[in-house]
Write a protein that holds these residues in place. Structure first.
Motif, short mmCIF file in Angstrom:
data_model
loop_
_atom_site.label_atom_id
_atom_site.label_comp_id
_atom_site.label_asym_id
_atom_site.label_seq_id
_atom_site.Cartn_x
_atom_site.Cartn_y
_atom_site.Cartn_z
N LEU A 270 1.06 -1.01 -0.04
CA LEU A 270 0.21 0.11 0.16
C LEU A 270 1.39 1.59 0.23
N VAL A 271 0.77 1.58 -0.99
CA VAL A 271 1.74 3.22 -1.46
C VAL A 271 1.34 4.60 -0.71
N ILE A 272 1.65 4.79 0.60
CA ILE A 272 0.87 6.56 1.12
C ILE A 272 2.17 7.55 0.73
N ASP A 273 2.25 8.02 -0.19
CA ASP A 273 3.69 8.83 -0.69
C ASP A 273 3.16 9.80 -0.98
N LYS A 274 2.87 11.27 -0.29
CA LYS A 274 2.69 12.61 -0.76
C LYS A 274 3.79 13.23 -0.06
N ARG A 275 4.74 14.46 -1.30
CA ARG A 275 5.52 14.87 -0.46
C ARG A 275 5.72 16.48 -0.11
N GLU A 276 3.99 15.70 1.26
CA GLU A 276 3.81 17.20 2.40
C GLU A 276 3.77 16.67 3.45
N ASP A 277 3.43 16.92 4.31
CA ASP A 277 3.49 17.32 5.68
C ASP A 277 2.79 15.90 5.49
N GLY A 278 3.42 15.01 6.77
CA GLY A 278 2.18 13.74 7.04
C GLY A 278 1.94 12.79 6.01
N GLY A 279 2.70 12.85 4.77
CA GLY A 279 1.57 12.11 3.63
C GLY A 279 3.26 11.19 3.97
N TYR A 280 3.02 10.57 4.83
CA TYR A 280 3.62 8.95 4.43
C TYR A 280 3.23 8.02 5.72
N ALA A 281 3.80 7.27 5.70
CA ALA A 281 3.23 5.84 6.90
C ALA A 281 4.08 5.65 8.22
N THR A 282 3.39 5.96 9.30
CA THR A 282 4.24 5.66 10.26
C THR A 282 3.46 3.88 11.06
N PRO A 283 4.67 4.35 12.05
CA PRO A 283 4.19 2.50 12.81
C PRO A 283 2.53 2.51 13.47
N TYR A 284 2.26 4.33 13.87
CA TYR A 284 1.47 3.83 14.47
C TYR A 284 0.39 3.56 13.41
N GLU A 285 -0.09 3.89 12.05
CA GLU A 285 -0.52 3.75 11.38
C GLU A 285 -1.05 2.08 10.35
N ALA A 286 0.35 1.77 10.69
CA ALA A 286 0.93 0.47 10.27
C ALA A 286 -0.58 -1.01 11.64
N THR A 287 -0.27 -0.65 12.83
CA THR A 287 -0.64 -1.21 13.84
C THR A 287 -1.85 -1.93 13.20
N GLY A 288 -2.02 -3.17 13.12
CA GLY A 288 -3.11 -4.21 13.26
C GLY A 288 -3.45 -3.90 11.87
N GLU A 289 -2.70 -3.53 10.66
CA GLU A 289 -3.63 -3.21 9.70
C GLU A 289 -2.65 -4.63 8.87
N ASP A 290 -3.20 -5.09 7.73
CA ASP A 290 -2.71 -6.26 6.87
C ASP A 290 -1.45 -6.05 5.48
N ALA A 291 -1.15 -5.05 5.16
CA ALA A 291 -0.62 -4.49 4.31
C ALA A 291 0.48 -3.27 4.66
N THR A 292 2.02 -4.04 3.35
CA THR A 292 3.13 -2.98 4.20
C THR A 292 2.88 -1.90 3.31
N TYR A 293 3.80 -1.40 4.39
CA TYR A 293 3.39 0.56 4.22
C TYR A 293 4.35 0.86 3.41
N ILE A 294 4.10 1.76 1.89
CA ILE A 294 5.09 2.12 1.30
C ILE A 294 5.00 3.82 1.00
N SER A 295 6.53 4.64 1.28
CA SER A 295 6.38 5.98 1.63
C SER A 295 7.84 6.46 0.94
N ARG A 296 7.31 7.73 0.71
CA ARG A 296 9.08 8.05 0.30
C ARG A 296 10.03 7.68 -0.80
N ILE A 297 9.28 6.93 -1.63
CA ILE A 297 10.32 6.72 -2.56
C ILE A 297 10.80 8.34 -3.22
N ARG A 298 11.57 7.76 -3.58
CA ARG A 298 12.47 8.82 -4.43
C ARG A 298 14.18 8.29 -4.69
N GLU A 299 14.64 9.17 -6.35
CA GLU A 299 15.51 8.64 -6.41
C GLU A 299 16.96 8.84 -5.86
#
Length: 343
Positions: A270-299
């Motif tokens: 599950l991609v959460i990747d907005k280049r703005e304040d809070g536009g990324y996943a943290t451990p708090y959001e991932a807890t209790g969820e099945d997905a692997t969260y991916i953020s901060r994708i950059r070259e």
């Protein structure tokens, strides 16, 4: 007619999560048996809207059980998994005991489900290390596209990866800091509250820890033996969910936009990747969820064909219990198990 499933280590963090996920996902089980050590016999644990009484491991007849989800530690697994497998019951083991055994498949269903067919050699299937599981879920679709040469990963691993006592220690130390009581370190080598510890598992001769070695060896076995990987594993004062900062070097060009599109379509990601304040996943959001969260994708401008990213996942779920149940689902969905009751 469904299957008969046993959960060994049902009183632990991961064992309780296994029971919860079996119920959540509606696994086709006619009966689920909760198993732990003799001292826990008679205790009750939850399974969906039911309550199960713990049975002692020594007194269970596994010849009548189809699948055993084992989460009782490496020592117990080394003794019991071969015995259980010899009865025809398939063991899905969460410890490190069997991961590098060439006769035991090491499985992350989104990555290498086809390898599960090799389980019949010992009737044992290994679950990978929690930090490896979430990493390879994210790496697999990118490797298929551009071929990974090298990975540099730094982990930020929650205390639940070290068990219930570790979670209790973080809570007790945090409370002690606030009320100015002495801070005692028992489970960890140094204080964990408001601190970081760059040390998980034992140190090896080359200076790496065994946790770091596991990530390297398991990634090679699951994904590709040609991949070079180096890891630094750090324990952080978070209760649940592991985070990873990952730098990847590819053989072929791949842009951040391409990677983002690929990962959005990849199973388990599950991609959460907005280049703005809070536009990324943290451990708090991932807890209790099945997905692997991916953020901060950059070259990565420092190397050719390089990307950097941030990966977060619930270590008790995808890193352990969920992955084990998914393996069991693969066995069922591919018709690799014969119900003993039907036989």
């Amino acid at each position: 007619m469904g299957y008969k499933v046993a959960v060994v280590g049902a009183t632990g963090n991961v064992g309780r999560e296994m029971l919860s996920i079996l119920a959540e996902r509606g696994f086709p089980a006619d009966e689920v048996i909760a198993i732990a050590s003799r001292r826990s016999q008679g205790r009750e644990v939850s399974f969906g809207d039911k309550t199960l009484k713990i049975k002692a491991l020594e007194f269970v007849d596994f010849s009548e059980i189809d699948i055993c989800l084992m989460s009782a530690g490496g020592t117990i697994s080394k003794e019991w998994s071969p015995k259980i497998g010899a009865t025809g019951c398939v063991v899905i083991d969460n410890s490190s005991a069997w991961r590098m055994d060439p006769d035991v498949p090491l499985i992350v269903p989104e990555v290498n489900a086809d390898a599960v067919a090799g389980f019949s050699r010992k009737n044992i299937i290994a679950n990978p290390n929690c930090s490896t599981a979430q990493l390879v879920v994210a790496l697999k679709p990118l490797h298929d596209k551009a071929t990974i040469r090298r990975v540099v990963v730094s982990t930020y691993q929650s205390v639940s990866g070290a068990g219930k006592d570790a979670m209790d220690e973080l809570f007790q130390q945090t409370r002690a800091v606030f009320v100015s009581d002495p801070v005692e370190a028992k489970k960890f080598p140094k204080r964990i509250a408001f601190n970081l510890i760059p040390h998980i598992d034992v140190f090896m001769e080359d200076g790496f820890t065994k946790e770091e070695w596991k990530m390297t060896a398991e990634t090679k076995k699951i994904l590709d033996p040609k991949i070079k990987l180096t890891a630094t594993c750090v324990r952080v004062p978070v209760f649940v969910s592991h985070s990873e900062s990952v730098n990847i070097e590819f053989e072929h060009p791949i842009s951040a936009d391409e990677a983002r599109d690929i990962l959005r379509e990849a199973p388990g990601c599950l991609v959460i990747d907005k280049r703005e304040d809070g536009g990324y996943a943290t451990p708090y959001e991932a807890t209790g969820e099945d997905a692997t969260y991916i953020s901060r994708i950059r070259e990565d401008p420092t190397i050719d064909n390089g990307l950097a990213m941030w990966i977060v996942s619930d270590n008790l779920r995808k890193g352990a219990a969920l992955n084990a149940v998914q393996i069991a689902e693969v066995l069922v969905n591919r018709g690799l198990l014969k119900r003993k009751a039907a036989a």
